[in-house]
Design a protein around this motif. Structure first.
Motif, PDB file in Angstrom:
ATOM      1  N   ALA A  60       0.816  -1.216   0.000  1.00 61.07           N
ATOM      2  CA  ALA A  60       0.000   0.000   0.000  1.00 61.07           C
ATOM      3  C   ALA A  60       0.849   1.265   0.000  1.00 61.07           C
ATOM      4  CB  ALA A  60      -0.937  -0.001   1.207  1.00 61.07           C
ATOM      5  N   LEU A  61       2.138   1.126   0.335  1.00 59.99           N
ATOM      6  CA  LEU A  61       3.023   2.288   0.272  1.00 59.99           C
ATOM      7  C   LEU A  61       3.192   2.770  -1.170  1.00 59.99           C
ATOM      8  CD1 LEU A  61       4.816   4.273   1.765  1.00 59.99           C
ATOM      9  CD2 LEU A  61       6.688   2.618   1.637  1.00 59.99           C
ATOM     10  N   VAL A  62       3.002   1.880  -2.131  1.00 61.05           N
ATOM     11  CA  VAL A  62       3.152   2.253  -3.542  1.00 61.05           C
ATOM     12  C   VAL A  62       2.133   3.329  -3.935  1.00 61.05           C
ATOM     13  CG1 VAL A  62       3.017   1.441  -5.920  1.00 61.05           C
ATOM     14  CG2 VAL A  62       4.194   0.057  -4.196  1.00 61.05           C
ATOM     15  N   PRO A  63       0.813   3.071  -3.800  1.00 57.65           N
ATOM     16  CA  PRO A  63      -0.126   4.139  -4.146  1.00 57.65           C
ATOM     17  C   PRO A  63      -0.038   5.336  -3.219  1.00 57.65           C
ATOM     18  CG  PRO A  63      -1.288   2.292  -3.140  1.00 57.65           C
ATOM     19  CD  PRO A  63       0.114   1.829  -3.420  1.00 57.65           C
ATOM     20  N   ALA A  64       0.294   5.098  -1.938  1.00 59.33           N
ATOM     21  CA  ALA A  64       0.401   6.210  -1.002  1.00 59.33           C
ATOM     22  C   ALA A  64       1.519   7.160  -1.422  1.00 59.33           C
ATOM     23  CB  ALA A  64       0.654   5.686   0.409  1.00 59.33           C
ATOM     24  N   ALA A  65       2.651   6.615  -1.838  1.00 57.30           N
ATOM     25  CA  ALA A  65       3.775   7.451  -2.267  1.00 57.30           C
ATOM     26  C   ALA A  65       3.425   8.238  -3.522  1.00 57.30           C
ATOM     27  CB  ALA A  65       5.011   6.581  -2.504  1.00 57.30           C
ATOM     28  N   VAL A  66       2.719   7.593  -4.442  1.00 59.79           N
ATOM     29  CA  VAL A  66       2.330   8.270  -5.681  1.00 59.79           C
ATOM     30  C   VAL A  66       1.345   9.398  -5.394  1.00 59.79           C
ATOM     31  CG1 VAL A  66       1.155   8.006  -7.896  1.00 59.79           C
ATOM     32  CG2 VAL A  66       2.774   6.253  -7.111  1.00 59.79           C
ATOM     33  N   LEU A  67       0.327   9.114  -4.583  1.00 60.81           N
ATOM     34  CA  LEU A  67      -0.689  10.116  -4.280  1.00 60.81           C
ATOM     35  C   LEU A  67      -0.107  11.286  -3.488  1.00 60.81           C
ATOM     36  CD1 LEU A  67      -3.653   7.741  -3.360  1.00 60.81           C
ATOM     37  CD2 LEU A  67      -3.424   9.143  -5.420  1.00 60.81           C
ATOM     38  N   PRO A  76      13.107  18.241  -6.857  1.00 67.12           N
ATOM     39  CA  PRO A  76      13.818  16.954  -6.888  1.00 67.12           C
ATOM     40  C   PRO A  76      13.410  16.015  -5.759  1.00 67.12           C
ATOM     41  CG  PRO A  76      15.336  18.779  -7.247  1.00 67.12           C
ATOM     42  CD  PRO A  76      14.029  19.391  -6.848  1.00 67.12           C
ATOM     43  N   ALA A  77      13.239  16.543  -4.544  1.00 64.26           N
ATOM     44  CA  ALA A  77      12.894  15.687  -3.406  1.00 64.26           C
ATOM     45  C   ALA A  77      11.520  15.053  -3.592  1.00 64.26           C
ATOM     46  CB  ALA A  77      12.930  16.494  -2.114  1.00 64.26           C
ATOM     47  N   ALA A  78      10.559  15.840  -4.079  1.00 62.18           N
ATOM     48  CA  ALA A  78       9.215  15.315  -4.296  1.00 62.18           C
ATOM     49  C   ALA A  78       9.210  14.241  -5.373  1.00 62.18           C
ATOM     50  CB  ALA A  78       8.269  16.457  -4.679  1.00 62.18           C
ATOM     51  N   THR A  79       9.899  14.514  -6.470  1.00 60.61           N
ATOM     52  CA  THR A  79       9.946  13.548  -7.578  1.00 60.61           C
ATOM     53  C   THR A  79      10.624  12.259  -7.144  1.00 60.61           C
ATOM     54  OG1 THR A  79      10.028  15.337  -9.196  1.00 60.61           O
ATOM     55  CG2 THR A  79      10.756  13.162  -9.924  1.00 60.61           C
ATOM     56  N   LEU A  80      11.751  12.399  -6.467  1.00 57.29           N
ATOM     57  CA  LEU A  80      12.492  11.216  -6.039  1.00 57.29           C
ATOM     58  C   LEU A  80      11.727  10.435  -4.977  1.00 57.29           C
ATOM     59  CD1 LEU A  80      15.097   9.667  -6.474  1.00 57.29           C
ATOM     60  CD2 LEU A  80      16.191  11.110  -4.735  1.00 57.29           C
ATOM     61  N   SER A  81      10.943  11.142  -4.154  1.00 59.33           N
ATOM     62  CA  SER A  81      10.190  10.453  -3.100  1.00 59.33           C
ATOM     63  C   SER A  81       9.197   9.461  -3.685  1.00 59.33           C
ATOM     64  CB  SER A  81       9.454  11.466  -2.218  1.00 59.33           C
ATOM     65  OG  SER A  81       8.324  12.015  -2.880  1.00 59.33           O
ATOM     66  N   VAL A  82       8.610   9.786  -4.830  1.00 55.90           N
ATOM     67  CA  VAL A  82       7.656   8.881  -5.464  1.00 55.90           C
ATOM     68  C   VAL A  82       8.351   7.591  -5.880  1.00 55.90           C
ATOM     69  CG1 VAL A  82       6.093   8.533  -7.408  1.00 55.90           C
ATOM     70  CG2 VAL A  82       6.183  10.757  -6.258  1.00 55.90           C
ATOM     71  N   HIS A  83       9.484   7.708  -6.558  1.00 57.59           N
ATOM     72  CA  HIS A  83      10.206   6.526  -7.023  1.00 57.59           C
ATOM     73  C   HIS A  83      10.699   5.675  -5.849  1.00 57.59           C
ATOM     74  CE1 HIS A  83      10.050   8.068 -11.092  1.00 57.59           C
ATOM     75  NE2 HIS A  83      10.623   9.189 -10.711  1.00 57.59           N
ATOM     76  N   VAL A  84      11.246   6.329  -4.841  1.00 55.38           N
ATOM     77  CA  VAL A  84      11.783   5.602  -3.688  1.00 55.38           C
ATOM     78  C   VAL A  84      10.655   4.952  -2.892  1.00 55.38           C
ATOM     79  CG1 VAL A  84      13.030   5.843  -1.513  1.00 55.38           C
ATOM     80  CG2 VAL A  84      13.851   7.021  -3.553  1.00 55.38           C
ATOM     81  N   GLY A  85       9.525   5.657  -2.739  1.00 59.44           N
ATOM     82  CA  GLY A  85       8.389   5.087  -2.029  1.00 59.44           C
ATOM     83  C   GLY A  85       7.825   3.864  -2.721  1.00 59.44           C
ATOM     84  N   VAL A  86       7.747   3.919  -4.047  1.00 58.68           N
ATOM     85  CA  VAL A  86       7.273   2.766  -4.815  1.00 58.68           C
ATOM     86  C   VAL A  86       8.217   1.580  -4.617  1.00 58.68           C
ATOM     87  CG1 VAL A  86       6.939   1.867  -7.155  1.00 58.68           C
ATOM     88  CG2 VAL A  86       6.000   4.100  -6.526  1.00 58.68           C
ATOM     89  N   LEU A  87       9.510   1.836  -4.687  1.00 58.27           N
ATOM     90  CA  LEU A  87      10.486   0.761  -4.485  1.00 58.27           C
ATOM     91  C   LEU A  87      10.399   0.197  -3.070  1.00 58.27           C
ATOM     92  CD1 LEU A  87      13.607   2.225  -6.339  1.00 58.27           C
ATOM     93  CD2 LEU A  87      12.240   0.239  -7.017  1.00 58.27           C
ATOM     94  N   ALA A  88      10.200   1.063  -2.087  1.00 63.66           N
ATOM     95  CA  ALA A  88      10.096   0.600  -0.697  1.00 63.66           C
ATOM     96  C   ALA A  88       8.928  -0.360  -0.528  1.00 63.66           C
ATOM     97  CB  ALA A  88       9.941   1.800   0.243  1.00 63.66           C
ATOM     98  N   GLY A  89       7.790  -0.018  -1.120  1.00 66.57           N
ATOM     99  CA  GLY A  89       6.637  -0.894  -1.021  1.00 66.57           C
ATOM    100  C   GLY A  89       6.833  -2.201  -1.757  1.00 66.57           C
ATOM    101  N   LEU A  90       7.429  -2.136  -2.948  1.00 64.45           N
ATOM    102  CA  LEU A  90       7.590  -3.332  -3.771  1.00 64.45           C
ATOM    103  C   LEU A  90       8.570  -4.335  -3.168  1.00 64.45           C
ATOM    104  CD1 LEU A  90       7.616  -1.873  -7.407  1.00 64.45           C
ATOM    105  CD2 LEU A  90       5.793  -3.166  -6.276  1.00 64.45           C
ATOM    106  N   VAL A  91       9.726  -3.866  -2.708  1.00 60.49           N
ATOM    107  CA  VAL A  91      10.719  -4.815  -2.195  1.00 60.49           C
ATOM    108  C   VAL A  91      10.234  -5.493  -0.914  1.00 60.49           C
ATOM    109  CG1 VAL A  91      12.666  -3.625  -3.272  1.00 60.49           C
ATOM    110  CG2 VAL A  91      11.999  -3.009  -0.938  1.00 60.49           C
ATOM    111  N   GLN A  92       9.524  -4.754  -0.066  1.00 63.29           N
ATOM    112  CA  GLN A  92       9.003  -5.372   1.151  1.00 63.29           C
ATOM    113  C   GLN A  92       7.900  -6.378   0.827  1.00 63.29           C
ATOM    114  OE1 GLN A  92       8.869  -2.545   4.779  1.00 63.29           O
ATOM    115  NE2 GLN A  92       8.848  -1.165   3.022  1.00 63.29           N
ATOM    116  N   MET A  93       7.051  -6.026  -0.137  1.00 69.75           N
ATOM    117  CA  MET A  93       6.011  -6.961  -0.547  1.00 69.75           C
ATOM    118  C   MET A  93       6.617  -8.242  -1.111  1.00 69.75           C
ATOM    119  SD  MET A  93       3.170  -6.575  -3.562  1.00 69.75           S
ATOM    120  CE  MET A  93       4.491  -6.725  -4.791  1.00 69.75           C
ATOM    121  N   LEU A  94       7.614  -8.106  -1.980  1.00 70.56           N
ATOM    122  CA  LEU A  94       8.245  -9.283  -2.581  1.00 70.56           C
ATOM    123  C   LEU A  94       8.888 -10.170  -1.518  1.00 70.56           C
ATOM    124  CD1 LEU A  94       9.902  -7.701  -5.763  1.00 70.56           C
ATOM    125  CD2 LEU A  94       7.954  -9.267  -5.685  1.00 70.56           C
ATOM    126  N   GLY A  95       9.545  -9.559  -0.564  1.00 71.31           N
ATOM    127  CA  GLY A  95      10.176 -10.339   0.485  1.00 71.31           C
ATOM    128  C   GLY A  95       9.173 -11.089   1.345  1.00 71.31           C
TER     129      GLY A  95
END
Length: 221
Positions: A60-67, A76-95
């Motif tokens: 759920a961090l993926v849509p939360a980070a995007v929204l 730059p911080a806002a743009t990068l936060s979206v990409h990093v937030g999506v990655l944070a959600g995905l890697v934890q979900m996969l694990g």
């Protein structure tokens, strides 16, 4: 974004408590693979269900980070936060998804020795490597990037976010055997849960007038 974050944080903490009760998680991970698989098999249905809830909460961090990224002032911080937030959600979900989808077959495999070897490999790669190490780093980085992108955050909110981010990042030192790293990581996630709930309440819905003025000053119309 508000309810996505609130529900995911509450669900994650509920699932973690459920796993602590049914699986002695995360303490059980210190046991040999044979003992972990045996404990898992004894309560497979409930344990798998709790891990699935935990994985979905992480995702759920993926849509939360995007929204949230759409609400932050451009930069730059806002743009990068979206990409990093999506990655944070995905890697934890996969694990986490290895538990309800891969571990049940290993817990009932006809060749226990081979199953234990595969389990150890999956635990090291998907668990320690991807889900935990990358999950800790990306979650910490996302937290700091959000704080950097938000205008005029209250001091207590900034301190809570920074402290929790640093404590979560300490989790990468757990495999190295550093004393206290696991406790710091655990306390960090509790503090981060509070920070995330405050983030959702304050910035996830309709902005307060003072926040709207701050956003407009920073470039958000």
């Amino acid at each position: 974004m508000r309810w996505t974050m609130i529900v995911s944080v509450l669900a994650a903490n509920l699932a973690f408590a459920g796993l602590a009760i049914t699986f002695d998680y995360p303490g059980v991970l210190d046991e040999p693979p044979a003992a972990i698989l045996a404990t898992f098999a004894a309560g497979q249905v409930a344990i798998s269900a709790w891990f699935l809830v935990l994985a979905l909460a992480a995702a759920a961090l993926v849509p939360a980070a995007v929204l949230l990224g759409r609400r932050l002032p451009p930069g730059p911080a806002a743009t990068l936060s979206v990409h990093v937030g999506v990655l944070a959600g995905l890697v934890q979900m996969l694990g986490l998804l290895r538990w309800p989808f891969a571990v049940p077959a290993l817990a009932h495999a006809p060749d226990p020795q081979s199953a234990q070897t595969v389990f150890a490999a999956l635990h090291g790669y998907l668990g320690t490597g991807i889900g935990e190490t990358l999950g800790y780093l990306f979650t910490s980085a996302w937290t700091l990037l959000v704080l950097a992108a938000l205008p005029r955050v209250p001091g207590w909110f900034a301190v809570l976010g920074v402290v929790s981010a640093v404590a979560i990042a300490a989790g990468v030192l757990v495999p190295l055997g550093l004393a206290g790293a696991d406790l710091a990581n655990f306390v960090g996630y509790l503090a981060w849960s509070l920070w995330a709930l405050c983030l959702a309440v304050r910035y996830g819905g309709r902005l307060q007038p003072s926040d709207e003025r701050a956003m407009e000053t920073s470039g958000v119309g």
